[in-house]
Design a protein around this motif. Structure first.
Motif, PDB file in Angstrom:
ATOM      1  N   ALA A 234       6.916  10.065  62.960  1.00  0.00           N
ATOM      2  CA  ALA A 234       7.249  11.203  62.116  1.00  0.00           C
ATOM      3  C   ALA A 234       6.189  11.323  61.048  1.00  0.00           C
ATOM      4  CB  ALA A 234       8.617  11.021  61.491  1.00  0.00           C
ATOM      5  N   GLN A 235       5.371  12.290  61.209  1.00  0.00           N
ATOM      6  CA  GLN A 235       4.323  12.642  60.278  1.00  0.00           C
ATOM      7  C   GLN A 235       3.653  11.507  59.529  1.00  0.00           C
ATOM      8  OE1 GLN A 235       5.026  14.833  56.810  1.00  0.00           O
ATOM      9  NE2 GLN A 235       3.153  15.943  57.057  1.00  0.00           N
ATOM     10  N   THR A 237       0.767  10.556  57.055  1.00  0.00           N
ATOM     11  CA  THR A 237      -0.122  11.226  56.129  1.00  0.00           C
ATOM     12  C   THR A 237      -1.292  10.306  55.896  1.00  0.00           C
ATOM     13  OG1 THR A 237       0.910  10.203  54.243  1.00  0.00           O
ATOM     14  CG2 THR A 237       1.793  12.300  54.964  1.00  0.00           C
TER      15      THR A 237
ATOM     16  N   TYR B 340      -3.571   1.247  61.480  1.00  0.00           N
ATOM     17  CA  TYR B 340      -4.914   1.550  60.995  1.00  0.00           C
ATOM     18  C   TYR B 340      -5.041   1.405  59.495  1.00  0.00           C
ATOM     19  CZ  TYR B 340      -2.560   6.075  61.256  1.00  0.00           C
ATOM     20  OH  TYR B 340      -1.662   7.079  61.198  1.00  0.00           O
ATOM     21  N   ASP B 341      -3.942   1.269  58.785  1.00  0.00           N
ATOM     22  CA  ASP B 341      -4.091   0.744  57.434  1.00  0.00           C
ATOM     23  C   ASP B 341      -3.127  -0.418  57.299  1.00  0.00           C
ATOM     24  OD1 ASP B 341      -2.460   2.847  57.940  1.00  0.00           O
ATOM     25  OD2 ASP B 341      -2.959   3.982  56.165  1.00  0.00           O
ATOM     26  N   ASN B 396       3.967   7.750  51.288  1.00  0.00           N
ATOM     27  CA  ASN B 396       2.819   7.473  52.148  1.00  0.00           C
ATOM     28  C   ASN B 396       3.179   6.525  53.270  1.00  0.00           C
ATOM     29  OD1 ASN B 396       0.435   8.809  51.744  1.00  0.00           O
ATOM     30  ND2 ASN B 396       0.137   7.780  49.778  1.00  0.00           N
ATOM     31  N   ARG B 398       5.369   5.811  57.079  1.00  0.00           N
ATOM     32  CA  ARG B 398       5.609   6.557  58.305  1.00  0.00           C
ATOM     33  C   ARG B 398       6.820   6.009  59.024  1.00  0.00           C
ATOM     34  NH1 ARG B 398       1.661   5.833  62.250  1.00  0.00           N
ATOM     35  NH2 ARG B 398       1.229   3.765  61.425  1.00  0.00           N
ATOM     36  N   LEU B 399       7.381   6.839  59.881  1.00  0.00           N
ATOM     37  CA  LEU B 399       8.503   6.402  60.699  1.00  0.00           C
ATOM     38  C   LEU B 399       8.089   6.520  62.157  1.00  0.00           C
ATOM     39  CD1 LEU B 399      11.639   5.761  60.875  1.00  0.00           C
ATOM     40  CD2 LEU B 399      11.938   8.220  61.151  1.00  0.00           C
TER      41      LEU B 399
END
Ligand SMILES: Nc1ncnc2c1ncn2[C@@H]1O[C@H](COP(=O)(O)OP(=O)(O)OP(=O)(O)O)[C@@H](O)[C@H]1O
Ligand SMILES: [Mg+2]
Lengths: 243, 418
Positions: A234-235, A237, B340-341, B396, B398-399
């Motif tokens: 889900a998105q 950023t 990636y982070d 910042n 994510r799911l």
């Protein structure tokens, strides 16, 4: 002294290309955003405006092409600089296509609103557009910052966009089968969804070009396909750089 | 006393330094003169000493030296404040750029508000909206300041009043200040959104309640068993409507909130423990056992406590409700997760029926429900995951959702490393 002069004039030319790309990018982002807004809110005026705005991108692309050719012919740039110029040509091509796709969505607004659809049909289109626009924004931000260490987000989001598109496609088909009166509007919405998915693809192309400009290498291809279809994010950023 | 002497010496040295070429010339000339005229060494030395003394002590109309001295003497703590100190203490996002439009300084609020804004980033490339292009273009090419309204749509919608101006008279540097207008703008938006969503989503349960009322007053008037059943359904429906309004308000409120303060750190372990405790009645009622696998040590992330509680409440509630048949729910924390982070992952896993593939990408949409009937039976509104997504975007984070039909689902939250 004279060499310094030539170098800085050359830098100015490269900067001009980059600035034109940014302006085109801003326009393309705006067009897609407005086209989808016009579609969801049946805003015919805004849709017409989007169609008219497309010219900016056509002109931009032509200008960048011409300028790039002149620079290459006059300066015979090498390595990094040449990549920068070739990259500008490629990116402006992608942005011009994004504009066309946005315009195409705007042109369908009238047809879709004539057969007014329930709100839930637009929710999927809205989230798909949000994903594609986030992709475009993060990619153009990467062009601005030239920091490609987080570029992994591009592949991830590309997968999400595909998954979302597939799901939306099935949903729209279901509505068409449920009630034949939905067919016209849903067909237009299907094309809109396809256009948005392709906007995402162009954003991915731009990411590949940026990667090439910065490193001179091809962006790492897709990771091995794990059970990708069952996973969705889900998105994501692109996080603000904390440093 | 010592200070005076020090000042004196400093002045003497600086004067000698600034006159070094003259002195050197004079010495060479004197030496040449002495050699040709046959004067004594001591007289030449005397002449040289005289030249040096004059250079060091004679009053001179040296504007630079004097202003330097004045500045030195009148230096207050205020003079020691640099432009950077000043910019850092401004609470609105503020960016300073050079004549080429490259960022030379962005204060903390600016770094928080805008991703990809590093030193050296070209403003023209970063702020691509047409009105920003005009503003920055005018500023750089003609030194023309101005103000515009600017909206940044993604990842979270924000509106700014941007003021651009040249710094000082000399030119060469420019400043952009972003005044956040989001709250006022969003309240209008929120009202419109709320009306649109509420009117749409309340219509169905309202219709069903009024249908049952009709039945109760008509055909089922004298049927106590049916009456009891209908009243139960009506109660469920009204509970759902109440919840829907709560959820909608919660979502709108989130959207009008200002930025998070990224300096707030918290430990997820006690936070999730608290959520599990709070949900134990629901778990018991559903016949689900909640297990935890938190590993060693604290799990620190940057974030807002209340909002993160809401995230895990929603995920665990869903796992208990929809994964009921699996009988257990597993919450695990992974500190060395790949991504990636740098990430810290929290996974909520159930062993229920899972979610068909085609629905997975859509779950975080407002009002999206896989199986409207089951969800309605659970008083679901379809807003839970939309709220989760919104909060995580603000963080910042994510799911990701993984599921295989028949094997259950895993909802994983990826936090950036704090
Ligand atoms: N763990 C899960 N297993 C299977 N399906 C799930 C799971 N979690 C969510 N879902 C599906 O996703 C849909 C959306 O969930 P969401 O939490 O957004 O809404 P809800 O639970 O219906 O309503 P609310 O949380 O507002 O009460 C649910 O209706 C359900 O169909
Ligand atoms: Mg829920």
């Amino acid at each position: 002294m004279p060499t310094h002069h030539i170098v800085s004039a050359f830098d100015e030319e490269l900067k001009y290309l980059a600035n034109r790309i940014a302006a085109m990018g801003g326009h393309a982002e705006r067009m897609v955003d407005q086209a989808v807004f016009a579609l969801v809110n049946s805003d015919h005026g805004l849709a017409r405006q989007v169609v008219a705005n497309d010219e900016f991108l056509d002109i931009g692309q032509r200008e960048i092409d011409e300028k790039a050719i002149v620079i290459i012919a006059r300066r015979q740039p090498m390595a990094d600089d040449l990549r920068e110029i070739i990259g500008a040509i490629r990116i402006s091509g992608d942005l011009e296509r994004v504009g066309d796709l946005g315009k195409n969505i705007a042109k369908r607004v009238v047809a879709v609103t004539e057969a007014r659809q329930p709100v839930r049909l637009f929710r999927g289109i809205e989230s798909l557009a949000e994903l594609a626009l986030t992709q475009l924004k993060d990619v153009l931000d990467t062009y601005a910052s030239r920091s490609i260490d987080r570029i992994g987000f591009v592949r991830d989001r590309d997968d999400q966009i595909d998954a979302m598109y597939t799901s939306l496609f099935r949903e729209l088909l279901t509505y068409m089968m449920e009630d034949p009166r939905n067919i016209t509007a849903c067909t237009h919405l299907l094309f809109c969804a396809k256009n948005i998915e392709r906007i995402g693809d162009h954003a991915t192309n731009i990411a590949e070009t940026v990667y090439y400009i910065v490193t001179g290498a091809q962006m790492p291809a897709e990771r091995p396909k794990e059970d990708k279809s069952h996973k969705v994010t889900a998105q994501a950023t692109a996080a603000a750089d904390p440093s | 006393m010592a200070g005076r002497l020090g000042d004196f010496l400093r002045i003497v040295i600086s004067r000698l330094w600034s006159a070094r070429w003259l002195i050197a010339g004079a010495i060479v000339a004197l030496a040449g003169l002495a050699a040709s005229s046959g004067a004594t060494v001591s007289s030449v030395l005397l002449a040289v000493l005289f030249v040096v003394a004059v250079a060091a002590l004679a009053p001179r109309r040296d504007g630079l030296g004097r202003t330097e001295r004045v500045a030195d003497a009148g230096r207050t703590p205020f003079d020691a404040i640099t432009a950077e100190h000043l910019a850092a203490s401004v609470s609105d996002p503020l960016v300073i750029c050079d004549a080429r439009g490259s960022v030379v300084y962005a204060n903390k609020p600016a770094a928080n508000a805008f991703s990809a804004l590093n030193e050296g980033t070209s403003l023209i490339l970063r702020f691509r909206a047409p009105e920003m292009q005009d503003l920055i273009g005018g500023l750089l090419s003609q030194g023309k300041g101005g103000s515009i309204d600017y909206a940044e749509r993604l990842p979270v919608e924000r509106w700014f009043r941007v003021t651009a101006s040249p710094i000082g008279q000399a030119g060469g540097f420019f400043v952009l200040v972003f005044k956040d207008q989001s709250e006022t703008r969003r309240i209008d938006r929120m009202r419109a959104d709320f009306i649109a969503n509420a009117s749409h989503e309340l219509r169905t349960p309202l219709a069903s309640v009024s249908g049952f009322i009709e039945t109760l007053r008509g055909p089922a008037r004298n049927d106590p068993a049916a009456r009891e059943q209908f009243l139960q359904i009506m109660q469920n429906q009204t509970a759902r409507m109440a919840r829907l309004i709560d959820d909608l308000l919660s979502l709108s409120r989130l959207e009008t909130k200002p930025f998070l303060n990224p300096a707030d750190r918290l430990d997820l372990r006690p936070l999730i423990d608290g959520v599990i405790d709070a949900l134990s009645p629901l778990a018991k009622e559903s016949g689900v056992r909640i297990e935890r696998d938190f590993g060693e040590g604290a799990a620190i992330v940057a974030g807002n406590r209340d909002e993160l509680i809401q995230v895990f409440e929603n995920l665990l509630e869903n796992a208990c409700k929809y994964g009921q048949s699996g009988g257990r729910v597993l919450v695990s924390i992974d500190r060395a997760a790949s991504g990636y982070d740098g990430m810290l992952d929290v996974a909520v896993r159930d062993f229920g029926p899972g979610i068909p593939e085609e629905h997975i990408p859509r779950l975080t949409e407002r009002f999206y429900r896989v199986d409207v009937e089951t969800s309605r039976g659970q008083k679901g509104t379809g807003l839970g995951l939309a709220i989760v997504k919104h909060i995580l975007t603000r963080h910042n984070a994510r799911l990701t959702i993984r599921s295989k039909p028949g094997e259950g689902s895993t909802f994983t939250v990826h936090f950036p490393q704090a």
